[in-house]
Design a protein around this motif. Structure first.
Motif, PDB file in Angstrom:
ATOM      1  N   ASP A  53       0.844  -1.189   0.000  1.00  0.00           N
ATOM      2  CA  ASP A  53       0.000   0.000   0.000  1.00  0.00           C
ATOM      3  C   ASP A  53       0.888   1.251   0.000  1.00  0.00           C
ATOM      4  O   ASP A  53       2.119   1.145  -0.030  1.00  0.00           O
ATOM      5  CB  ASP A  53      -0.987  -0.013   1.173  1.00  0.00           C
ATOM      6  N   ILE A  54       0.278   2.412   0.028  1.00  0.00           N
ATOM      7  CA  ILE A  54       1.034   3.661  -0.094  1.00  0.00           C
ATOM      8  C   ILE A  54       1.980   3.872   1.089  1.00  0.00           C
ATOM      9  O   ILE A  54       3.109   4.338   0.904  1.00  0.00           O
ATOM     10  CB  ILE A  54       0.100   4.880  -0.307  1.00  0.00           C
ATOM     11  N   ALA A  55       1.561   3.518   2.290  1.00  0.00           N
ATOM     12  CA  ALA A  55       2.437   3.668   3.458  1.00  0.00           C
ATOM     13  C   ALA A  55       3.658   2.752   3.323  1.00  0.00           C
ATOM     14  O   ALA A  55       4.782   3.150   3.647  1.00  0.00           O
ATOM     15  CB  ALA A  55       1.672   3.370   4.739  1.00  0.00           C
ATOM     16  N   GLU A  56       3.425   1.535   2.838  1.00  0.00           N
ATOM     17  CA  GLU A  56       4.534   0.608   2.620  1.00  0.00           C
ATOM     18  C   GLU A  56       5.442   1.100   1.493  1.00  0.00           C
ATOM     19  O   GLU A  56       6.665   0.952   1.573  1.00  0.00           O
ATOM     20  CB  GLU A  56       4.006  -0.789   2.291  1.00  0.00           C
ATOM     21  N   PHE A  57       4.854   1.700   0.462  1.00  0.00           N
ATOM     22  CA  PHE A  57       5.642   2.264  -0.634  1.00  0.00           C
ATOM     23  C   PHE A  57       6.599   3.331  -0.109  1.00  0.00           C
ATOM     24  O   PHE A  57       7.778   3.367  -0.481  1.00  0.00           O
ATOM     25  CB  PHE A  57       4.716   2.857  -1.707  1.00  0.00           C
ATOM     26  N   ILE A  58       6.098   4.188   0.757  1.00  0.00           N
ATOM     27  CA  ILE A  58       6.937   5.255   1.317  1.00  0.00           C
ATOM     28  C   ILE A  58       8.091   4.653   2.109  1.00  0.00           C
ATOM     29  O   ILE A  58       9.259   5.032   1.923  1.00  0.00           O
ATOM     30  CB  ILE A  58       6.098   6.219   2.175  1.00  0.00           C
ATOM     31  N   ALA A  59       7.798   3.709   2.990  1.00  0.00           N
ATOM     32  CA  ALA A  59       8.848   3.063   3.781  1.00  0.00           C
ATOM     33  C   ALA A  59       9.827   2.311   2.873  1.00  0.00           C
ATOM     34  O   ALA A  59      11.047   2.364   3.077  1.00  0.00           O
ATOM     35  CB  ALA A  59       8.226   2.113   4.797  1.00  0.00           C
ATOM     36  N   TYR A  60       9.297   1.639   1.872  1.00  0.00           N
ATOM     37  CA  TYR A  60      10.114   0.835   0.954  1.00  0.00           C
ATOM     38  C   TYR A  60      11.093   1.726   0.198  1.00  0.00           C
ATOM     39  O   TYR A  60      12.291   1.427   0.129  1.00  0.00           O
ATOM     40  CB  TYR A  60       9.174   0.125  -0.017  1.00  0.00           C
ATOM     41  N   THR A  61      10.598   2.827  -0.371  1.00  0.00           N
ATOM     42  CA  THR A  61      11.485   3.704  -1.137  1.00  0.00           C
ATOM     43  C   THR A  61      12.523   4.354  -0.235  1.00  0.00           C
ATOM     44  O   THR A  61      13.679   4.507  -0.630  1.00  0.00           O
ATOM     45  CB  THR A  61      10.694   4.770  -1.914  1.00  0.00           C
ATOM     46  N   ARG A  62      12.137   4.707   0.964  1.00  0.00           N
ATOM     47  CA  ARG A  62      13.114   5.268   1.909  1.00  0.00           C
ATOM     48  C   ARG A  62      14.182   4.235   2.253  1.00  0.00           C
ATOM     49  O   ARG A  62      15.359   4.564   2.376  1.00  0.00           O
ATOM     50  CB  ARG A  62      12.417   5.787   3.150  1.00  0.00           C
ATOM     51  N   ALA A  63      13.776   2.976   2.394  1.00  0.00           N
ATOM     52  CA  ALA A  63      14.745   1.906   2.664  1.00  0.00           C
ATOM     53  C   ALA A  63      15.694   1.719   1.477  1.00  0.00           C
ATOM     54  O   ALA A  63      16.839   1.318   1.660  1.00  0.00           O
ATOM     55  CB  ALA A  63      14.019   0.599   2.968  1.00  0.00           C
ATOM     56  N   LEU A  64      15.218   2.045   0.287  1.00  0.00           N
ATOM     57  CA  LEU A  64      16.057   1.992  -0.906  1.00  0.00           C
ATOM     58  C   LEU A  64      16.970   3.209  -1.025  1.00  0.00           C
ATOM     59  O   LEU A  64      17.841   3.260  -1.887  1.00  0.00           O
ATOM     60  CB  LEU A  64      15.185   1.897  -2.163  1.00  0.00           C
ATOM     61  N   GLY A  65      16.737   4.198  -0.164  1.00  0.00           N
ATOM     62  CA  GLY A  65      17.560   5.402  -0.171  1.00  0.00           C
ATOM     63  C   GLY A  65      17.129   6.449  -1.167  1.00  0.00           C
ATOM     64  O   GLY A  65      17.928   7.285  -1.578  1.00  0.00           O
ATOM     65  N   VAL A  66      15.858   6.404  -1.573  1.00  0.00           N
ATOM     66  CA  VAL A  66      15.345   7.391  -2.526  1.00  0.00           C
ATOM     67  C   VAL A  66      14.144   8.127  -1.940  1.00  0.00           C
ATOM     68  O   VAL A  66      13.468   7.626  -1.047  1.00  0.00           O
ATOM     69  CB  VAL A  66      14.979   6.760  -3.888  1.00  0.00           C
TER      70      VAL A  66
END
Length: 80
Positions: A53-66
């Motif tokens: 979901d969108i909250a997971e997308f935000i956390a995921y992209t931050r974990a990717l460093g972007v």
């Protein structure tokens, strides 16, 4: 709107996230650790077995460093 894991739009999202990870030379294990999740979580997302979901997308992209906003803009440009 279709909720399939296999829609063209969702496939493009998965390709974007996996591409960012690979471009940054990050392992699934590294990203999972940053998220506090098991490596299998990343594998399931990248294998389109798990929808995020969108909250997971935000956390995921931050974990990717972007920046999540920049990643989302890239996604929107891909699915025009």
């Amino acid at each position: 709107m279709m909720k399939s894991l296999h829609s063209d739009g969702y496939t493009e999202l998965v390709l974007l996230l996996k591409g960012i990870r690979l471009d940054n030379r990050l392992t699934q294990k590294f990203v999972a650790e940053r998220l506090g999740k098991p490596q299998s979580y990343i594998a399931k997302v990248e294998g389109s077995e798990r929808r995020i979901d969108i909250a997971e997308f935000i956390a995921y992209t931050r974990a990717l460093g972007v920046d999540p906003i920049e990643a989302f803009k890239e996604y929107v440009n891909r699915v025009k």
